[in-house]
Design a protein around this motif. Structure first.
Motif, PDB file in Angstrom:
ATOM      1  N   MET A 202       0.858  -1.184   0.000  1.00 59.01           N
ATOM      2  CA  MET A 202       0.000   0.000   0.000  1.00 59.01           C
ATOM      3  C   MET A 202       0.894   1.233   0.000  1.00 59.01           C
ATOM      4  O   MET A 202       1.774   1.366   0.849  1.00 59.01           O
ATOM      5  N   CYS A 272      -7.227   3.190   9.607  1.00 58.98           N
ATOM      6  CA  CYS A 272      -6.163   2.173   9.690  1.00 58.98           C
ATOM      7  C   CYS A 272      -6.229   1.369  10.986  1.00 58.98           C
ATOM      8  O   CYS A 272      -6.135   1.939  12.072  1.00 58.98           O
ATOM      9  N   PRO A 273      -6.374   0.044  10.912  1.00 55.34           N
ATOM     10  CA  PRO A 273      -6.415  -0.754  12.137  1.00 55.34           C
ATOM     11  C   PRO A 273      -5.072  -0.791  12.861  1.00 55.34           C
ATOM     12  O   PRO A 273      -5.019  -1.139  14.032  1.00 55.34           O
ATOM     13  N   MET A 274      -3.985  -0.436  12.149  1.00 54.78           N
ATOM     14  CA  MET A 274      -2.661  -0.452  12.775  1.00 54.78           C
ATOM     15  C   MET A 274      -2.242   0.955  13.233  1.00 54.78           C
ATOM     16  O   MET A 274      -1.116   1.169  13.655  1.00 54.78           O
ATOM     17  N   LEU A 276      -1.593   3.585  11.493  1.00 53.65           N
ATOM     18  CA  LEU A 276      -0.488   4.119  10.698  1.00 53.65           C
ATOM     19  C   LEU A 276      -0.975   5.305   9.881  1.00 53.65           C
ATOM     20  O   LEU A 276      -2.166   5.424   9.594  1.00 53.65           O
ATOM     21  N   ILE A 278      -0.390   6.273   6.258  1.00 55.45           N
ATOM     22  CA  ILE A 278       0.205   5.730   5.029  1.00 55.45           C
ATOM     23  C   ILE A 278       0.976   6.813   4.277  1.00 55.45           C
ATOM     24  O   ILE A 278       1.867   6.514   3.473  1.00 55.45           O
ATOM     25  N   CYS A 286       2.402  -2.286   7.967  1.00 56.59           N
ATOM     26  CA  CYS A 286       1.198  -2.203   7.121  1.00 56.59           C
ATOM     27  C   CYS A 286       0.758  -3.607   6.702  1.00 56.59           C
ATOM     28  O   CYS A 286       1.544  -4.401   6.202  1.00 56.59           O
ATOM     29  N   LEU A 287      -0.527  -3.908   6.893  1.00 50.86           N
ATOM     30  CA  LEU A 287      -1.070  -5.241   6.600  1.00 50.86           C
ATOM     31  C   LEU A 287      -1.624  -5.362   5.187  1.00 50.86           C
ATOM     32  O   LEU A 287      -2.153  -6.405   4.825  1.00 50.86           O
ATOM     33  N   ALA A 288      -1.591  -4.278   4.429  1.00 50.06           N
ATOM     34  CA  ALA A 288      -2.201  -4.263   3.087  1.00 50.06           C
ATOM     35  C   ALA A 288      -3.685  -4.584   3.152  1.00 50.06           C
ATOM     36  O   ALA A 288      -4.217  -5.261   2.282  1.00 50.06           O
ATOM     37  N   CYS A 289      -4.348  -4.109   4.216  1.00 48.11           N
ATOM     38  CA  CYS A 289      -5.765  -4.442   4.376  1.00 48.11           C
ATOM     39  C   CYS A 289      -6.652  -3.618   3.457  1.00 48.11           C
ATOM     40  O   CYS A 289      -7.797  -3.977   3.205  1.00 48.11           O
ATOM     41  N   GLY A 290      -6.177  -2.480   2.985  1.00 45.10           N
ATOM     42  CA  GLY A 290      -6.951  -1.668   2.036  1.00 45.10           C
ATOM     43  C   GLY A 290      -7.897  -0.680   2.684  1.00 45.10           C
ATOM     44  O   GLY A 290      -8.607   0.038   1.981  1.00 45.10           O
ATOM     45  N   ALA A 291      -7.925  -0.610   4.031  1.00 41.58           N
ATOM     46  CA  ALA A 291      -8.872   0.319   4.672  1.00 41.58           C
ATOM     47  C   ALA A 291      -8.541   1.769   4.319  1.00 41.58           C
ATOM     48  O   ALA A 291      -9.448   2.571   4.080  1.00 41.58           O
ATOM     49  N   CYS A 292      -7.257   2.097   4.258  1.00 41.82           N
ATOM     50  CA  CYS A 292      -6.872   3.479   3.932  1.00 41.82           C
ATOM     51  C   CYS A 292      -7.194   3.790   2.468  1.00 41.82           C
ATOM     52  O   CYS A 292      -7.651   4.883   2.146  1.00 41.82           O
TER      53      CYS A 292
END
Ligand code: SF4
Ligand code: SF4
Length: 356
Positions: A202, A272-274, A276, A278, A286-292
């Protein structure tokens, strides 16, 4: 880039559905039947593993180890080629954290304020216990486990493991949360070994987004109004200044026509769940979860629709490799790709030779 407001790439809309489907699969797995037996049952007491009609006995330990090795190398290859999509979309920690967040949001939406916390904790507790039962149901016949529950008919080991996994689910998804990914997970520590500059992750397009800031209504995107993209050094300088104001001093004040496309709404940070930002560049956590990406795309889409701004399409945060972001060509076959693929093929060949 299109000057009209295009939609956020579809796969990122499916994150919630994918999580729900994977959780449903986990809870359904021990209930599936195959030729009259539980389809997936790792019965350690009977020294017999049933895998959808395929039975493994103690003499097949090599096959089981080989199967686990294939899965591990397959996951490493997937991460090398596609980034942390396992972490962001299929890892149990992500799935249960998302489920717990969904429960908390639903409770906050539907219940009066004093009831939200107790109801959330109760629902988390029930889900955790059912997770423990389901997990133990993969090792002990689930139908008997559930039938025995009302009569306190579980063995000491079954009781211990149900409570252990219930506590682990509640502790990891409800209490430790992002700390599990940040500090405890060994797979997260291996990421630098598996990824390279061609691996997608991401990324924030600083050349398009900087300098960030609120702007007057009707100001178009950088491409629509002709400002264009910044050179990489200037863009990184603005990113550094925004991230380290004490070190770099305050950002200069920019006239509206020099502003980039980031309106500094912080929607990406809140999502961002972490926890962060971006915009500070690629980050190991970064987990690459796509929320951002989804939050930023929705934010820019709303801006474009409300204020008729040309060139305000999504893509300010996007999932691509640093090479692609820098406009350099893609290279599919790299040394680590070849090493991991060769290892996977060798393991599969050994498995085929052993089984045929
Ligand atoms: S920065 Fe946060 S929200 Fe964005 S992909 Fe990474 S973990 Fe998810
Ligand atoms: S959501 Fe997009 S526009 Fe808003 S602060 Fe983040 S990167 Fe900038």
């Amino acid at each position: 880039m299109s000057t009209s407001c295009t939609r956020i790439p579809r796969p990122w809309h499916w994150r919630g559905t994918l999580s729900a489907a994977l959780l449903a699969l986990f809870y359904a797995l021990p209930w599936l039947r195959w030729e009259g037996r539980q389809a997936l049952l790792l019965d350690i007491n009977a020294r017999r593993f049933d895998l959808f009609g395929w039975t493994l006995w103690p003499s097949d330990a090599g096959v089981l180890i080989g199967l686990l090795a294939v899965l591990a190398v397959g996951l490493a290859l997937l991460t090398h080629l596609a980034g942390r999509i396992w972490c962001g979309h299929a890892c149990p920690q992500t799935l249960w954290r998302r489920a717990f967040d969904g429960i908390a949001r639903s409770a906050a939406r539907m219940l009066p304020a004093p009831a939200v916390r107790p109801a959330t904790q109760l629902a988390w507790g029930l889900l955790s216990v059912w997770t423990g039962v389901t997990f133990v149901g993969l090792f002990s016949p689930i139908a008997e486990l559930v039938t025995a529950a009302p009569h306190a008919g579980w063995s000491r080991w079954e009781t211990f493991w149900v409570l252990f996994y219930a506590a682990a689910t509640w502790g990891n998804a409800g209490f430790l949360r992002e700390q599990v990914c940040r500090s405890l997970c060994p797979f997260a520590r291996m990421q630098p070994l598996l990824t390279d500059p061609h691996t997608p992750r991401m990324l924030y397009d600083a050349r398009r987004g900087e300098p960030r800031g609120p702007r007057p209504s009707g100001l178009g995107g950088v491409l629509g109004r002709g400002r264009g993209l910044l050179d990489p050094t200037t863009a990184q300088d603005y990113v550094f200044r925004a991230a380290h104001p004490l070190l770099a001093g305050p950002m200069p004040t920019f006239s509206a026509d020099r502003l980039g496309d980031c309106i500094d709404c912080a929607a990406c940070v809140s999502a961002c769940p972490m926890q962060l930002d971006i915009r500070q560049g690629p980050q190991a956590d970064c987990l690459a979860c796509g929320a951002c990406l989804e939050a930023c795309g929705a934010c820019l889409e709303a801006c474009a629709q409300q204020q008729h701004r040309a060139g305000f399409g999504p893509g300010l945060v996007r999932y691509c490799s640093p090479q692609a972001m820098a406009g350099q060509s893609k290279r599919l076959w790299r040394p680590r790709t070849l090493a991991l693929l060769s290892l996977l093929l060798a393991l599969l060949a050994c498995g085929a030779w052993r089984l045929l």
